[in-house]
Design a protein around this motif. Structure first.
Motif, PDB file in Angstrom:
ATOM      1  N   MET A  95    -109.269   0.066  22.623  1.00 23.30           N
ATOM      2  CA  MET A  95    -108.296  -0.780  21.920  1.00 23.30           C
ATOM      3  C   MET A  95    -107.949  -0.248  20.537  1.00 23.30           C
ATOM      4  N   LEU A  96    -108.838   0.580  19.998  1.00 21.41           N
ATOM      5  CA  LEU A  96    -108.586   1.082  18.651  1.00 21.41           C
ATOM      6  C   LEU A  96    -107.567   2.220  18.628  1.00 21.41           C
ATOM      7  N   TRP A  97    -107.505   2.995  19.704  1.00 18.14           N
ATOM      8  CA  TRP A  97    -106.563   4.122  19.719  1.00 18.14           C
ATOM      9  C   TRP A  97    -105.166   3.741  19.259  1.00 18.14           C
ATOM     10  N   PRO A  98    -104.543   2.765  19.953  1.00 16.18           N
ATOM     11  CA  PRO A  98    -103.165   2.437  19.560  1.00 16.18           C
ATOM     12  C   PRO A  98    -103.066   1.941  18.120  1.00 16.18           C
ATOM     13  N   ILE A  99    -104.094   1.222  17.657  1.00 18.77           N
ATOM     14  CA  ILE A  99    -104.002   0.688  16.298  1.00 18.77           C
ATOM     15  C   ILE A  99    -104.012   1.819  15.284  1.00 18.77           C
ATOM     16  N   GLN A 100    -104.890   2.805  15.506  1.00 15.03           N
ATOM     17  CA  GLN A 100    -104.930   3.938  14.586  1.00 15.03           C
ATOM     18  C   GLN A 100    -103.614   4.708  14.620  1.00 15.03           C
ATOM     19  N   ASP A 101    -102.985   4.633  15.774  1.00 23.51           N
ATOM     20  CA  ASP A 101    -101.750   5.369  15.969  1.00 23.51           C
ATOM     21  C   ASP A 101    -100.531   4.615  15.457  1.00 23.51           C
ATOM     22  N   LEU A 102    -100.735   3.334  15.195  1.00 18.58           N
ATOM     23  CA  LEU A 102     -99.628   2.438  14.901  1.00 18.58           C
ATOM     24  C   LEU A 102     -98.743   2.945  13.759  1.00 18.58           C
ATOM     25  N   ALA A 103     -99.390   3.405  12.690  1.00 20.34           N
ATOM     26  CA  ALA A 103     -98.628   3.846  11.519  1.00 20.34           C
ATOM     27  C   ALA A 103     -97.696   4.985  11.908  1.00 20.34           C
ATOM     28  N   ARG A 104     -98.235   5.948  12.665  1.00 18.29           N
ATOM     29  CA  ARG A 104     -97.428   7.105  13.045  1.00 18.29           C
ATOM     30  C   ARG A 104     -96.255   6.677  13.936  1.00 18.29           C
ATOM     31  N   VAL A 105     -96.582   5.863  14.954  1.00 19.24           N
ATOM     32  CA  VAL A 105     -95.548   5.437  15.895  1.00 19.24           C
ATOM     33  C   VAL A 105     -94.446   4.666  15.173  1.00 19.24           C
ATOM     34  N   PHE A 106     -94.867   3.794  14.270  1.00 14.59           N
ATOM     35  CA  PHE A 106     -93.877   2.986  13.556  1.00 14.59           C
ATOM     36  C   PHE A 106     -92.982   3.843  12.687  1.00 14.59           C
ATOM     37  N   ALA A 107     -93.567   4.828  12.009  1.00 10.52           N
ATOM     38  CA  ALA A 107     -92.766   5.701  11.152  1.00 10.52           C
ATOM     39  C   ALA A 107     -91.725   6.432  11.983  1.00 10.52           C
ATOM     40  N   SER A 108     -92.141   6.933  13.155  1.00  5.63           N
ATOM     41  CA  SER A 108     -91.162   7.677  13.948  1.00  5.63           C
ATOM     42  C   SER A 108     -90.135   6.734  14.569  1.00  5.63           C
ATOM     43  N   LEU A 109     -90.564   5.504  14.861  1.00  4.19           N
ATOM     44  CA  LEU A 109     -89.602   4.508  15.348  1.00  4.19           C
ATOM     45  C   LEU A 109     -88.534   4.251  14.304  1.00  4.19           C
ATOM     46  N   GLN A 110     -88.986   4.116  13.062  1.00  5.59           N
ATOM     47  CA  GLN A 110     -88.033   3.824  11.994  1.00  5.59           C
ATOM     48  C   GLN A 110     -87.058   4.961  11.789  1.00  5.59           C
ATOM     49  N   GLN A 111     -87.587   6.181  11.842  1.00  5.29           N
ATOM     50  CA  GLN A 111     -86.701   7.333  11.696  1.00  5.29           C
ATOM     51  C   GLN A 111     -85.649   7.342  12.790  1.00  5.29           C
ATOM     52  N   ALA A 112     -86.111   7.052  14.011  1.00  2.00           N
ATOM     53  CA  ALA A 112     -85.188   7.085  15.139  1.00  2.00           C
ATOM     54  C   ALA A 112     -84.137   5.989  15.012  1.00  2.00           C
ATOM     55  N   VAL A 113     -84.559   4.817  14.526  1.00  7.40           N
ATOM     56  CA  VAL A 113     -83.589   3.738  14.361  1.00  7.40           C
ATOM     57  C   VAL A 113     -82.544   4.122  13.310  1.00  7.40           C
ATOM     58  N   ALA A 114     -83.005   4.788  12.233  1.00  2.00           N
ATOM     59  CA  ALA A 114     -82.057   5.252  11.223  1.00  2.00           C
ATOM     60  C   ALA A 114     -81.101   6.273  11.834  1.00  2.00           C
ATOM     61  N   SER A 115     -81.644   7.181  12.653  1.00  2.00           N
ATOM     62  CA  SER A 115     -80.803   8.167  13.338  1.00  2.00           C
ATOM     63  C   SER A 115     -79.762   7.458  14.187  1.00  2.00           C
ATOM     64  N   ALA A 116     -80.223   6.452  14.897  1.00  2.00           N
ATOM     65  CA  ALA A 116     -79.321   5.728  15.787  1.00  2.00           C
ATOM     66  C   ALA A 116     -78.224   5.042  14.985  1.00  2.00           C
TER      67      ALA A 116
END
Ligand code: DCP
Ligand code: MG
Length: 610
Positions: A302-323
């Motif tokens: 259960m910890l894997w995704p949480i540790q990854d959350l910051a990275r995933v969110f940052a790339s999500l935000q970049q992609a949304v800006a791109s979009a």
């Protein structure tokens, strides 16, 4: 200049912008089978992962502790099935996401490219090429990544946690509730950090672009900086920016460094809760050793995704800006479009009439005001005047790259906005100041003027344009490549090719924006000859810098600040001893001598001595 900040890169968008997200999902909708496929694959993988851990518990509880091997065979077979299913799932989702990503990129690029063709010149005037290129390349890539890996990461995080939570509930719901109580705290911490870190990174990026701009200006303008002894002041400004930048990225990295240890600390708390409460339950006989071990494994899962959350969110935000940027380009309406009921008149032959035309590129900066001029069918009109007078603007209007702000342009008595763009632009041939070729062969470049033309027609056009000579001397003749944008040819040669292209298209209107840079006299003579072929059959506008061209025109228009200063034949204007006379004597005398000496064989004698 338009405000340069509007196209500034904003690297992070708001993930919660529902409208953009909905539009992104709209891109995926046609491929819902792919998406359903990989979501299913991910779900199965998550379940298998937790099931795998569950088998570990069984080995401890059913084999090792009771020292009994009877269940071993069944457990091993289950292991095999899990591993096999796992491999299949991984293959499926990698394959499907790759495929989906490529499809979406392909479709987006097609759409963008297609849309760009519909936009008018005014759009390209105010939008840097680099900005458009980024939309077509890196942004489409990021959007594709968002809908594939972004979607994947999110699905995986959710299914992983759900699967682990479910298995924990199955094993022991009381202990499971203890673990699950810690999760919200972890997620809240992760989200808080994400926000802070993104904020700082965003800040440092913004400062970075200011610094890049300053660097750029200082390096390209180094001569001026030195000449004005601005070094010290510039250095001071620069230091302020770099200091800000340092502070912003310092904070960002400090927060980023703090994040993982903190998550681990909270996890350790959860872990000790498992050991403490689990131990109690085990002593009561309500929990096996294998179960405690499984709980620890599930916590880690259960910890894997949480540790990854910051990275995933940052790339999500970049992609949304791109979009957001990409959609803004798709949403840009062409400034010029066919009017309802626009038609093709079949020909552009006829007089061209500028009736009280007002024109400007930007508000409050009129280029033409109350401009009136009638050009007769078949006439050649030479436009001369100082730089910025509005010469190119006039031919831009004829081509309907722009439309008049006031008044009207009539062709054969009909306001040309009643025609389709296609009808107008397909019947105009043009040779620009800086001729534009496309990478490919000379043959292909000439044929661009009329795609249905046969090879022989292309050669004929080349001959008429006077391009034949130099082309034949090339190793591969008409099959020679011209390089990207025609870099392998000289300006004069490019003009000859453009001329051949214009001749091939048999235009009703021919436009030539003569290059100010001098070509050699031989090429000039060839260009002259090629133009002759066109001038005979088309109404011709030529923005003239060469005496030889001007003298061949039926009428000469002297333009100054968007106004007609003088209009008439060469002789008339010289006789008037006005503007043209002065322009002619001052600017062209030297050139005139050269032209007379080199080719025009003095049939009439120097014009000045008429
Ligand atoms: N202009 C503008 N935006 C553009 C093109 C031009 O604001 N995209 C302005 C600059 C000039 C005026 O319009 O002040 C007239 O520009 P022209 O290109 O028509 O000028 P010329 O063709 O006469 O100049 P040159 O001889 O330099 O080609
Ligand atoms: Mg010009």
């Amino acid at each position: 200049m338009p405000d340069p900040t509007w196209f500034e890169e904003e690297e992070f968008g708001d993930v919660l912008d529902g409208r953009t997200l909905r539009r992104i999902l709209g891109l995926v909708r046609p491929h819902w089978r792919h998406v359903a496929g990989f979501i299913l694959a991910i779900t199965i993988i998550s379940i298998l992962e937790s099931w795998f851990t569950f088998q570990g518990k069984r080995i401890v509880d059913e084999v090792i502790v009771p020292q009994d091997t009877s269940a071993l065979r069944e457990i091993l077979i289950t292991y095999l099935i899990i591993v096999f299913g796992f491999a299949l799932g991984v293959f499926t989702f990698i394959y499907l996401t790759g495929l989906l990503g490529q499809r979406i990129q392909y479709e987006l690029r097609q759409r963008l490219f297609h849309h760009l063709q519909t936009l008018s010149l005014a759009y390209f005037d105010r939008t840097p090429v680099g900005w458009i290129m980024s939309r077509l390349t890196s942004d489409t890539e990021r959007i594709a990544e968002l809908v594939t890996w972004g979607l994947l990461d999110t699905t995986w995080a959710v299914t992983n946690m759900l699967a682990a939570a479910s298995f924990m509930m199955i094993i022991n719901w009381r202990l499971a509730l203890v673990v699950l109580a810690v999760m919200p705290v972890l997620i809240a911490v992760a989200l808080w950090f994400r926000q802070k870190i993104v904020l700082q990174f965003r800040l440092s990026r913004r400062i970075n672009s200011i610094i890049t701009g300053a660097l750029n200006e200082n390096i390209t303008g180094v001569r001026v900086v030195k000449a004005l002894t601005r070094e010290r002041a510039n250095l001071r400004e620069f230091r302020v920016h770099t200091d800000d930048m340092y502070r912003a990225s310092y904070r960002a990295h400090w927060l980023a460094a703090l994040f993982l240890p903190l998550v681990q600390l909270i996890s350790a708390l959860a872990l000790s809760l498992i050991v403490l409460r689990g131990g109690q339950l085990a002593l009561e006989g309500a929990l096996t050793i294998g179960s405690i071990q499984a709980f620890i494994s599930y916590l880690i899962i259960m910890l894997w995704p949480i540790q990854d959350l910051a990275r995933v969110f940052a790339s999500l935000q970049q992609a949304v800006a791109s979009a957001e940027r990409t959609f803004s380009l798709i949403d840009t309406q062409p400034d010029l479009a066919d009017r309802p009921g626009a038609y093709d008149p079949g020909t552009l032959k006829g007089d061209i009439e500028f009736d009280d035309v007002d024109f400007q590129y930007e508000p409050e900066k009129p280029v033409l005001q109350g401009f009136s001029l009638t050009v007769r069918q078949g006439e050649t009109i030479a436009i001369v005047g100082p730089t910025g007078a509005g010469k190119t603007s006039i031919v831009n209007l004829v081509c309907r790259f722009y439309e008049p702000g006031g008044g009207a342009i009539r062709i054969n008595g009909v306001d040309y906005t009643r025609f389709t763009m296609q009808a107008i632009q397909s019947r105009i041939g043009m040779v620009l100041q800086t001729p534009q070729l496309f990478s490919g062969t000379i043959l292909e470049n000439i044929r661009y003027g009329s795609l249905g033309a046969s090879d022989d027609e292309v050669y004929e056009a080349g001959r008429l344009a006077g391009a034949d000579d130099f082309v034949q001397r090339l190793e591969k003749g008409y099959e020679s490549g011209v390089g990207e944008g025609g870099v392998l040819l000289s300006t004069g040669q490019k003009q000859l090719i453009s001329l051949a292209r214009a001749i091939l298209s048999q235009p009703d209107i021919f436009i030539m924006d003569e290059a100010t840079s001098s070509v050699d006299t031989l090429t000039e003579a060839l260009i002259q000859q090629g133009m002759e072929a066109l001038m005979k059959r088309s109404t011709t506008f030529v923005i003239a810098h060469r005496l030889s061209t001007i003298r061949r025109a039926d009428r000469i228009l002297v333009l100054q600040d968007g106004r007609i200063e003088e209009l008439g034949t060469h002789r008339e204007l010289l006789r008037r001893r006005g503007h043209y006379y002065r322009l002619y004597t001052r600017q062209f005398r030297e050139q005139a001598d050269r032209v007379w000496d080199s080719w025009n064989g003095a049939t009439t004698g120097p014009a000045l001595a008429e």
